[in-house]
Scaffold this active site. Structure first.
Site, short mmCIF file in Angstrom:
data_model
loop_
_atom_site.label_atom_id
_atom_site.label_comp_id
_atom_site.label_asym_id
_atom_site.label_seq_id
_atom_site.Cartn_x
_atom_site.Cartn_y
_atom_site.Cartn_z
N LYS A 35 -40.36 61.65 -55.70
CA LYS A 35 -38.96 61.39 -55.38
C LYS A 35 -38.37 60.39 -56.38
CE LYS A 35 -38.03 61.26 -50.85
NZ LYS A 35 -38.07 60.64 -49.51
N GLU A 146 -25.30 52.81 -40.19
CA GLU A 146 -24.44 53.71 -40.98
C GLU A 146 -24.15 54.94 -40.14
OE1 GLU A 146 -25.58 56.81 -41.84
OE2 GLU A 146 -27.43 56.34 -40.77
N LEU A 148 -23.12 57.96 -41.68
CA LEU A 148 -22.83 59.04 -42.62
C LEU A 148 -23.28 60.39 -42.09
CD1 LEU A 148 -25.58 60.02 -44.31
CD2 LEU A 148 -25.23 57.81 -45.41
N GLU A 150 -24.40 64.20 -43.11
CA GLU A 150 -24.90 64.97 -44.22
C GLU A 150 -23.81 65.95 -44.64
OE1 GLU A 150 -28.87 66.50 -43.59
OE2 GLU A 150 -29.47 64.58 -42.74
N LYS A 207 -24.94 52.53 -32.98
CA LYS A 207 -25.38 53.75 -33.63
C LYS A 207 -25.88 54.78 -32.62
CE LYS A 207 -26.56 56.69 -36.60
NZ LYS A 207 -27.26 56.67 -37.84
N PHE A 252 -15.96 68.39 -32.83
CA PHE A 252 -17.24 68.40 -32.12
C PHE A 252 -17.18 69.16 -30.81
CE2 PHE A 252 -20.81 66.16 -34.13
CZ PHE A 252 -20.21 65.99 -35.36
N CYS A 263 -30.98 63.40 -36.96
CA CYS A 263 -30.45 62.26 -36.19
C CYS A 263 -30.23 62.56 -34.72
CB CYS A 263 -29.15 61.78 -36.81
SG CYS A 263 -29.39 61.05 -38.42
N ARG A 333 -34.64 69.75 -40.62
CA ARG A 333 -35.27 68.99 -39.53
C ARG A 333 -34.63 69.38 -38.19
NH1 ARG A 333 -34.59 63.00 -41.58
NH2 ARG A 333 -32.67 63.93 -42.36
#
Ligand code: UDX
Length: 436
Positions: A35, A146, A148, A150, A207, A252, A263, A333
């Site tokens: 990576k 965070e 964010l 994807e 979160k 949503f 997540c 995932r």
């Protein structure tokens, strides 16, 4: 500012590149040499729009470096911990081993006045525990969740819709952390980004609460889809109608095969496990229902395909369009799309799957599946077509052109993303989720 970012996955790689792009000097550190080698050459190891450009520019400017050696974190004033917190094997709880390992490995390289910033999604109480580890070095620990998404990760990192600072309890430590945050995020703050400065527990909970809410919203509309299916109602029209209420909102509320990814699924499970540890399991017991509704939708798509094939998928050719958990991502995932492909394959169907970006990741996890090189190849001679990730390219497919290639003329739209009239107009039997 000089920054280190520990963990260069979906979160860390984007954070490192984004921070370099706004002028900071960043070293990204990861234990995976392959990576790091890719990143150091300006190549993105993940599919994320905008990231390759940012990486190249960062590396070429000299402001962005990558390393496998934790010692290279020394000299940075802020150290962002962005490693994964996957679901623990055999349990709903989060596996904190990577967070613990990252912070422990960082300790010898910290200087007094440094700020260690947790960005990983963790069970409430983790920051307080890690702060005790960090304290002897003279550095302080802060939390900075965070949000964010994807596919929009670069934009969400550079221009977030809000910033959350989880500050240490001692006022002098809080002042150090706050000053560092204000400096590193000066650009976002200058444009009026809302800021919530709070303590560790709230920052950690923000979160998981946000993800629990989003998951609940999706499962709510999918539950309505289940009702729609037995009443001839149309869940997409229902979503439009309730979505016009500003208190509810249309976003949503897309019913379909449900949520997946790195997540939402694991975060609601970890939240449930942590609440149970805290003696408040009943407060979030509804999240188990949210999870159950969500997983039922994957089975529902499989059942619909079998039903449309006349009761058995055995030796039937099934074109599965989509493998990523959502479009503009190569992430598989906990992907509903991949689960559908695997499930149908397990029933003896001849599955040929295609995804614009996620085939390599899907193949790694499920080498028993067969993959096509294009949507056209996947649908050729198929008895049935199933769309499970709403890539733009799939939405843009021409129903008449597809009909020329397939054996059967049935399409199951697991994302309710296709133009129903266009497909029916071209002679297809169109089957959506929660719509007649
Ligand atoms: C999510 C959160 O949105 C983000 O704030 C957090 O930081 C990480 O988790 P992400 O996993 O990238 O982000 O995906 P998101 O866009 O939230 O979608 C999650 C899943 O829900 C996808 O599988 C998507 O297809 C599904 N979804 C989303 C629906 O099924 N219906 C919808 O209406 C919206």
């Amino acid at each position: 500012m000089k920054l280190s970012v520990i963990g260069c996955g979906y979160l860390g790689a984007v954070h490192a590149a984004a921070m370099a792009s706004i002028g900071h000097e960043v070293v990204g550190i990861d234990v995976d040499p392959a990576k790091i080698e890719a990143l150091a050459a300006g190549r993105s190891p993940i599919f994320e729009p905008g990231l390759p450009e940012l990486l190249l520019a960062g590396v070429e400017s000299g402001r962005l470096r990558f390393s496998t050696d934790m010692a290279d974190a020394a000299g940075a004033t802020m150290h962002f911990v962005a490693v994964g917190t996957p679901q623990k094997a055999g349990s709903n709880a989060a596996d904190l081993r990577y967070v613990d390992a990252a912070v422990t490995a960082l300790l010898p390289h910290l200087s007094a006045g440094d700020v260690v910033v947790g960005k990983s999604t963790v069970p409430v109480g983790t920051a307080a525990r890690l702060a005790e580890l960090v304290a002897p070095t003279g550095a302080v620990l802060a939390w900075n969740p965070e949000f964010l998404r994807e596919g929009f990760a670069v934009q969400d990192t550079i221009a977030p819709d809000r910033l959350v600072y989880g500050l240490p309890p001692a006022p002098e430590d809080a002042a150090v952390a706050r000053a560092a945050f204000d400096e590193v995020y000066a650009q976002a703050l200058s444009t009026g980004t809302p800021l919530v400065a709070t303590g560790y527990s709230t920052a950690e909970l923000v979160k998981v609460a946000a993800n629990a809410f989003l998951a609940t919203k999706i499962s709510f509309i999918n539950a309505m889809a289940e009702i729609a299916e037995v009443t001839d109602a149309d869940v997409t029209e229902l979503a439009d109608a309730i979505g016009y209420d500003a208190r509810i909102g249309r976003r949503f509320l897309n019913a379909g095969v449900g949520f997946g990814g790195g997540c939402l699924p694991k975060d609601i499970r970890a939240f449930t496990a942590r609440a149970e540890e805290l003696g408040r399991g009943e407060s979030v017991a509804f999240l188990k229902e949210v999870d159950a509704i969500n997983l039922r939708r994957r089975q529902r798509v499989i059942d619909l395909v079998v039903e449309e094939l006349g009761g058995s998928a055995y030796q039937k050719r099934v074109a599965v369009l989509g493998l990523a958990f959502k479009p503009d991502s190569d992430d598989v995932r906990d992907s509903p799309a991949l689960d559908v492909a695997v499930g149908l394959n397990g029933l003896g169907a001849e599955v040929l799957a295609f995804d614009p970006e996620a085939v390599p990741n899907a193949r790694r996890l499920h080498p028993q599946l067969k993959f096509a090189d294009s949507a056209e190849q996947a649908v050729t001679d198929a008895d049935i077509v199933v769309v499970v990730t709403e890539w733009k390219a799939f939405r843009a497919l021409d129903p008449s052109a597809v009909a020329e290639l397939t054996a059967g003329k049935t399409i199951v739209d697991g994302r309710n993303c296709l133009d129903v009239d266009a497909w029916r107009g071209a002679g297809w039997r169109y089957v959506g989720l929660g719509r007649p």
